[in-house]
Enzyme design. Structure first.
Site, PDB file in Angstrom:
ATOM      1  CE  LYS A 117       3.129 -12.784 -34.533  1.00 24.36           C
ATOM      2  NZ  LYS A 117       3.026 -14.021 -33.750  1.00 24.36           N
ATOM      3  CB  CYS A 173      10.623 -15.445 -37.782  1.00 20.87           C
ATOM      4  SG  CYS A 173      11.831 -16.275 -36.720  1.00 20.87           S
ATOM      5  N   GLY A 216       1.340  -9.212 -28.166  1.00 22.22           N
ATOM      6  CA  GLY A 216       2.573  -8.759 -27.523  1.00 22.22           C
ATOM      7  C   GLY A 216       2.344  -8.496 -26.050  1.00 22.22           C
ATOM      8  N   GLY A 217       2.661  -9.488 -25.224  1.00 20.00           N
ATOM      9  CA  GLY A 217       2.662  -9.272 -23.779  1.00 20.00           C
ATOM     10  C   GLY A 217       1.306  -9.260 -23.108  1.00 20.00           C
ATOM     11  CG  ASN A 253       6.429 -15.837 -39.048  1.00 23.71           C
ATOM     12  OD1 ASN A 253       6.954 -14.720 -39.099  1.00 23.71           O
ATOM     13  ND2 ASN A 253       6.746 -16.725 -38.123  1.00 23.71           N
ATOM     14  CG  LEU A 297      11.003 -19.955 -38.480  1.00 16.38           C
ATOM     15  CD1 LEU A 297      11.655 -19.251 -39.658  1.00 16.38           C
ATOM     16  CD2 LEU A 297       9.497 -19.768 -38.571  1.00 16.38           C
ATOM     17  CE  LYS A 347       6.117 -24.289 -32.309  1.00 14.69           C
ATOM     18  NZ  LYS A 347       6.989 -24.947 -31.321  1.00 14.69           N
ATOM     19  CG  ASN A 388       7.135 -12.408 -34.818  1.00 10.45           C
ATOM     20  OD1 ASN A 388       7.646 -12.866 -33.794  1.00 10.45           O
ATOM     21  ND2 ASN A 388       6.885 -13.155 -35.871  1.00 10.45           N
ATOM     22  CB  THR A 389       9.662 -11.690 -30.721  1.00  9.89           C
ATOM     23  OG1 THR A 389      10.277 -12.238 -31.889  1.00  9.89           O
ATOM     24  CG2 THR A 389       8.740 -12.721 -30.113  1.00  9.89           C
TER      25      THR A 389
HETATM   26  O1  RRO Z   1      10.722 -20.069 -34.477  1.00  9.65           O
HETATM   27  C1  RRO Z   1      11.154 -19.002 -33.989  1.00  9.65           C
HETATM   28  O2  RRO Z   1      12.314 -18.909 -33.586  1.00  9.65           O
HETATM   29  C2  RRO Z   1      10.329 -17.785 -33.945  1.00  9.65           C
HETATM   30  C3  RRO Z   1       9.344 -17.451 -34.844  1.00  9.65           C
HETATM   31 BR1  RRO Z   1       8.779 -18.601 -36.150  1.00  9.65          BR
HETATM   32  C4  RRO Z   1       8.701 -16.187 -34.779  1.00  9.65           C
HETATM   33  O3  RRO Z   1       7.839 -15.816 -35.589  1.00  9.65           O
HETATM   34  N1  RRO Z   1       9.070 -15.355 -33.793  1.00  9.65           N
HETATM   35  C5  RRO Z   1       9.998 -15.690 -32.889  1.00  9.65           C
HETATM   36  O4  RRO Z   1      10.283 -14.886 -31.996  1.00  9.65           O
HETATM   37  N2  RRO Z   1      10.623 -16.916 -32.975  1.00  9.65           N
END
Ligand code: RRO
Length: 308
Positions: free
Chosen positions: A168, A133, A246-247, A130, A77, A49, A195-196
């Site tokens: 990332k 995020c 991713g997925g 990271n 985070l 994490k 990432n998302t």
């Molecule tokens: O902690 C988060 O809310 C979070 C992180 Br660190 C990230 O890299 N990507 C995400 O979708 N949520």
């Protein structure tokens, strides 16, 4: 060891993976036990994490919403801070038979450096920056979407640590390729894509956003085609290895990423939704696919879809 097979191994910028799967950052908490379990179940490497300099509580609940096609999260985070987490990292290193990569973040390049140095001192095999995020101010994608700021962070960390530095990237930009080129130029050893995706969900009864933070990041099956496209595009423009993320939920998804140009994949949401068995399923499926296609190493799959 489970699912050890020379043809499955991957040397990823100096990280020796026994197979091309890794646990994506953000899943499975901060303790060693669940990580030891996924290593037993066939996972090739772990990304922890995300951790920063000082402890952070994160956002209030709800932090995750099931969106039908995946999960939307806004954890914020949360982490115990690198000084406390360093002990956990050392324990991971002495317990786990697979590479451990620490996901790190900060609110300035100097903070990324400080956290990375402490993580490396604790013994990790590499760091993943990271810079992606999508919903915390002054860090994550707020740095990683700006090539100048990204450059500063990558350069600073690369000069400070002597372990592989993964970067990332965020998909929430006009050009992931531009960010990828920037990171490569400034010394990144590998790229994690991605990432998302920025997202949100609204409760039609209350008429209000469901997440306490209102907005979050989407992961899971819905984002796989987006990630495959970014991997495909970036593979055409950089030389450094790519980790597809991713997925990914089964071996076909993993092979699709390899064909697009990823050297290995990271699995996150599928582990959270379906459990740790996913690693064994994916690795066995890749091995079967290789046999069927007469391929001797995973590396032979990487980028195959780019043939013209
Ligand atoms: O902690 C988060 O809310 C979070 C992180 Br660190 C990230 O890299 N990507 C995400 O979708 N949520």
């Amino acid at each position: 060891m489970f699912l050890k097979d020379a043809g499955l191994s991957v040397d990823l910028a100096g990280l020796r993976l026994i197979n091309p799967t890794m646990l994506a950052s953000g899943i499975l908490g901060y303790s060693v036990e669940p990580l030891a379990e996924i290593a037993k179940r066939g996972c090739g490497g772990v990304v922890t994490k995300s951790v920063c300099l000082k402890p952070r509580i994160g956002y209030a609940n709800p932090t995750i919403v099931e969106a039908g096609v995946g999960l939307i999260n806004a954890m914020g985070l949360p982490n115990p801070g690198i000084d406390e987490y360093a002990e956990e990292l050392s324990e991971m290193k002495s317990t786990l038979p697979i590479p451990v990569v620490a996901s790190v973040f900060g609110f300035s390049a100097a903070e990324y450096v400080a956290v990375s140095k402490k993580a490396v001192r604790a013994g990790v095999d590499g760091v993943e920056l990271n810079v992606s995020c999508p919903h915390v101010r002054d860090t994550g994608s707020e740095l990683g979407q700006d090539p100048l700021l990204l450059s500063k962070v990558v350069r600073a960390v690369k000069t400070a640590v002597d372990k592989p530095v993964l970067v990332k990237l965020t998909p929430n930009v006009t050009s992931v390729v531009e960010l990828a080129r920037t990171a490569e130029r400034d010394g990144a050893d590998a790229l994690t894509i991605m990432n998302t995706v920025k997202a949100m969900a609204i409760d039609v009864e209350t008429g209000m956003p469901i997440l306490a933070n209102q907005v979050g990041g989407l992961s899971g099956p819905a984002i796989k085609p987006i990630a495959v496209r970014h991997v495909f595009d970036v593979y055409e423009t950089v030389e450094i290895p790519i980790l597809g993320c991713g997925g990914i939920g089964d071996w076909r998804d993993a092979v699709e990423f390899l064909l697009a140009g990823a050297s290995a994949v990271q699995i996150g949401t599928a582990v959270a939704m379906r459990g740790v068995g996913v690693f064994g399923e994916v690795v066995r499926g890749i091995r079967k696919y290789m046999r069927k296609k007469g391929l001797r190493s995973v590396g032979e799959i990487v980028g195959l879809s780019h043939r013209r």
